[in-house]
Design an enzyme around this catalytic site. Structure first.
Site, PDB file in Angstrom:
ATOM      1  N   LEU A 150     -61.901 -57.657  12.375  1.00 42.82           N
ATOM      2  CA  LEU A 150     -61.597 -56.883  12.254  1.00 42.82           C
ATOM      3  C   LEU A 150     -60.717 -56.462  13.528  1.00 42.82           C
ATOM      4  CD1 LEU A 150     -64.809 -54.383  11.188  1.00 42.82           C
ATOM      5  CD2 LEU A 150     -63.182 -55.150  10.056  1.00 42.82           C
ATOM      6  N   ASP A 151     -59.779 -55.747  13.353  1.00 43.75           N
ATOM      7  CA  ASP A 151     -58.316 -55.578  14.175  1.00 43.75           C
ATOM      8  C   ASP A 151     -59.252 -54.824  14.996  1.00 43.75           C
ATOM      9  OD1 ASP A 151     -56.328 -56.438  12.359  1.00 43.75           O
ATOM     10  OD2 ASP A 151     -56.229 -54.302  11.640  1.00 43.75           O
ATOM     11  N   LYS A 152     -58.338 -54.651  16.698  1.00 46.59           N
ATOM     12  CA  LYS A 152     -59.622 -53.798  17.357  1.00 46.59           C
ATOM     13  C   LYS A 152     -59.750 -52.672  17.313  1.00 46.59           C
ATOM     14  CE  LYS A 152     -58.086 -52.490  22.537  1.00 46.59           C
ATOM     15  NZ  LYS A 152     -57.052 -52.632  23.452  1.00 46.59           N
ATOM     16  N   ARG A 252     -53.794 -52.153   6.508  1.00 44.51           N
ATOM     17  CA  ARG A 252     -52.750 -51.000   7.056  1.00 44.51           C
ATOM     18  C   ARG A 252     -51.012 -50.787   6.134  1.00 44.51           C
ATOM     19  NH1 ARG A 252     -53.670 -52.925  12.674  1.00 44.51           N
ATOM     20  NH2 ARG A 252     -52.786 -51.049  13.683  1.00 44.51           N
TER      21      ARG A 252
END
Length: 320
Positions: A150-152, A252
Site C-alpha cells: 500500500l502506498d505510504k 490514484r
C-alpha cells in the site's frame, strides 16, 4: 562493463555505460538521458552530470549541452548506497488477524511498507520484525513477508506471510485474481454513471519521472479498476474501487485520468482549498478477501476507516 578503476573518471568501483547519440535532431543531455534511463529520477541524472560522471566525446558536460548525431557518451554509475541492516523497531501494529501462517493488519496512513532510499527505518517491515521473529529470509532481505504493498499515505488491509509456503500461495492468489482488494476514496466531482471500469495502461509519466500516468496501449502495463459511486456529497463523491490488477498508484492514476482526482493526493490531486486538513490522499483499503494459504478457509477482512477519513466525510456532509 564493470571496472575496478577507470582512468577517465578516476574513481573506484562502478559501471561504465557507453552510448552513441543517433537522432538527427539535437536534444539536451539531461532530457535525452531521462528518455534512455527511465528507471532513474531527473534528480539522480542531474547529480551524475554535476559530479562529472558523464562525458561527451571524452569531455565533461552540462545538463543543457546539446547532443549531435554521432556524439559518444560515457556514463559512470557508482554503486548505490547500501541500505543498512534491518532492525526490529517497536512500531504499533493494528492487527486484524494472526495465526502461525499469516498476519492481517490495518496499516495506518503515513507508514511506509518497506525500506527504500529515503526511508531506511520506521517502516512497517521494521515493526513486523519486532513482532514476528520468523520473518527474516521470507521474500528477501528488504521485504520479508510482504505479499503486496500500500502506498505510504494509503491506509487499510494488508496481509503478510509468515512462511515461504504462505507467501508463494498468497502471491499466486493475487496474480490469478483469487484474492480481492476493495478500497474507499473521496474524489473531486462526480462521475455521470453509478458504476463502471477504467482500463488504461500505466507507465512512467514522460514529463515527470516521479509520477505514473495512463500511457499508450503499446507501452506501460495493463491496468483495470472497477468503481462504484456510493454517495454524491456536493462537489465531492464517496467511491468504492476494486482492483483487477495492482499497478503502482493504480487507483490514484486512474482517478486523475477520469478528471476526478482523490482528495489530498499530493502527486495527482488538487491540494488547495480542501474542506479540511489531510495528511495524504483520502484512500483506504477497506476490505481484503483471500483463501487461507494453508488450511484453505475463505476469509474476508474489513478495516475501519481512519479518524482523518471519518472527519473528512463529516466535514463535507456538513458543508453540503
Amino acid at each position: 562493463m564493470n571496472f575496478e578503476k577507470d582512468s577517465l573518471f578516476g574513481i573506484g568501483e562502478g559501471e561504465l555505460i557507453e552510448m552513441n547519440y543517433k537522432f538527427s535532431l539535437p536534444m539536451r543531455l539531461d532530457r535525452w538521458l531521462a528518455s534512455q534511463r527511465p528507471e532513474q529520477s531527473r534528480t539522480s541524472i542531474k547529480n551524475l552530470i554535476n559530479s562529472g560522471l558523464i562525458l561527451i566525446n571524452y569531455k565533461t558536460a552540462k545538463a543543457k549541452t546539446p547532443l549531435k548525431t554521432g556524439d559518444y557518451i560515457q556514463i559512470w554509475l557508482t554503486p548505490p548506497e547500501p541500505l543498512p541492516y534491518l532492525k526490529p523497531e517497536n512500531i504499533p501494529l493494528n492487527i486484524l488477524f494472526e495465526d502461525k501462517d499469516i498476519i492481517v493488519i490495518n496499516k495506518t496512513s503515513g507508514l511506509t511498507v518497506h525500506p527504500a532510499p529515503g526511508h531506511k527505518s520506521g517502516t512497517l517491515v521494521n515493526g513486523l520484525l519486532a513482532h514476528c521473529r520468523n520473518l527474516p529470509g521470507i521474500n528477501g532481505k528488504l521485504r520479508p513477508g510482504i505479499v503486496h504493498r500500500l502506498d505510504k499515505d494509503t491506509s487499510g488491509c494488508m496481509v503478510i506471510a509468515k512462511s515461504q509456503e504462505a507467501l508463494v500461495n498468497l502471491q499466486l492468489q493475487i496474480k490469478n485474481k483469487i484474492a480481492s482488494r476493495n478500497y474507499l476514496a473521496v474524489i473531486h466531482g462526480s462521475p455521470n454513471d453509478s458504476e463502471g471500469k477504467i482500463i488504461g495502461n500505466i507507465g512512467r509519466n514522460p514529463k515527470d519521472r516521479k509520477k505514473y500516468a495512463v500511457v499508450e496501449e503499446n507501452s506501460g502495463k495493463y491496468a483495470c479498476t472497477y468503481w462504484k459511486l456510493i454517495e454524491r456529497i456536493g462537489n465531492y463523491s464517496l467511491m468504492s474501487f476494486k482492483l483487477e490488477t495492482g499497478r503502482t498508484h493504480q487507483i490514484r492514476v486512474h482517478c486523475a485520468y477520469m478528471k476526478h482526482p482523490i482528495l489530498g493526493d499530493p502527486l495527482y490531486g488538487r491540494c488547495k482549498n480542501l474542506p479540511c486538513n489531510l495528511s495524504g490522499q483520502a484512500l483506504h483499503a477497506n476490505k481484503l478477501g483471500l483463501i487461507h494459504p494453508i488450511n484453505g478457509e475463505q476469509m474476508i477482512f474489513e478495516a475501519e476507516l481512519p479518524n482523518e477519513f471519518q472527519k473528512l466525510l463529516k466535514t463535507i456532509k456538513k458543508i453540503n
